[in-house]
Design a protein around this motif. Structure first.
Motif: not given
Length: 322
Positions: A203-207, A225-227, A297-303, A308-322
């Protein structure tokens, strides 16, 4: 069951909601809305919505969500309507701004539960998509992306009521466009539900990629993994980390500010804070070490920038909305 109001007569709605009264006198282009102002159109949309067989077949909760979205769908024509030099009347951006207004009011005044609120918000945000999806550069991706946040079947019903609740010469063309939208969603397996992908990474790669295929299954080759937390100040991000990731290293922008005595209102100082945080993240990423990024991290641009920084290093990114 949550309800916006129990009095759904137009007179009662006008008495109860000032944002509805604001619709009165807001002009619309007579080519597309010969019926009159936004209030007249909205009343007609609500009437047409309740006549639709698809609406009658919904559960009570679904009907309330859709009815509320119909009431809000043109709310911000009040702030975006302009008369162009050629005499036409436009309201560019009213759907996006209307979604923000709906979210604010349903959060602060009418206290809708989170899932209900966001369904209404995204119906308002995307209510024009069924009319224009077929003209998008990638129609399939447009409807698949929308299905991630909105029920496309409800969206179609809203668009159909929107088309029927007006006086215009191209009404049949509008309804035909909605039929095409329905077929497009069904063809892409996102009719009334979110499109399913083979994996979260698929899904991530498709978008992320313009040339991606929705059924493509990429190889998962993650180094760490980056949370990444997302939430307003005081929402409970630190508490969440304590309960779920207390053993992980945490990059906390507030902690960096305190350590270096930088005020949250110091713009140049905050720039340094972010750079220090990113450099620490790179250290963890190079090691392949899991960590938590704790900031608003409430703006889409910042996220997007951080992802992009994290996946450059092949990290799995998990975003948690609190």
């Amino acid at each position: 069951m949550w309800t916006l109001t129990n009095n759904k007569t137009w007179e009662g709605i006008c008495r109860e909601f000032d944002f509805v009264r604001d619709m009165e006198g807001v002009p619309q282009d007579p080519v597309h809305h010969a019926e009159g102002d936004v209030a007249i159109h909205t009343r007609m949309v609500l009437d047409e919505l309740q006549k639709l067989e698809g609406y009658k077949a919904l559960t009570g909760g679904e009907q309330e969500i859709l009815w509320t979205a119909a009431l809000f769908h043109d709310v911000e024509k009040r702030s975006t309507t302009v008369r162009e030099e050629d005499g036409s009347i436009t309201a560019k951006g009213h759907a996006k701004r209307g979604a923000m207004t709906a979210r604010l009011l349903l959060y602060t005044q009418y206290l809708a539960p989170f899932t209900i609120r966001e369904q209404v918000v995204n119906l308002v945000r995307y209510h024009g998509l069924p009319l224009w999806a077929i003209e998008k550069p990638d129609p399939a991706k447009a409807v698949i992306e929308a299905s991630m946040v909105v029920n496309t079947q409800l969206l179609s019903l809203l668009a159909r009521a929107d088309a029927l609740g007006r006086m215009c010469s191209d009404q049949q063309d509008l309804l035909y466009r909605i039929d095409l939208f329905d077929a497009l969603c069904q063809e892409n397996r996102c009719w009334g539900k979110a499109r399913e992908f083979a994996s979260p990474n698929a899904k991530f790669q498709y978008f992320r990629r313009e040339d991606a295929y929705p059924d493509y299954l990429p190889f998962d080759d993650f180094g760490s993994t980056v949370v990444m937390l997302s939430g307003l100040p005081g929402a409970g991000k630190d508490t969440y980390v304590f309960h779920h990731y207390r053993e992980w290293p945490v990059i906390n922008l507030d902690a960096i500010r305190r350590e270096h005595k930088i005020s949250p209102t110091d713009k140049s100082g905050n720039g340094r804070v972010i750079q220090m945080a990113k450099e620490q993240a790179r250290v963890y990423l190079r090691k392949g070490q899991n960590f938590v990024w704790n900031a608003t991290n409430i703006t889409k641009a910042m996220r997007e920038q951080l992802v992009e920084l994290f996946v450059t290093y092949k990290a799995y990114v998990k975003i948690v909305y609190v």
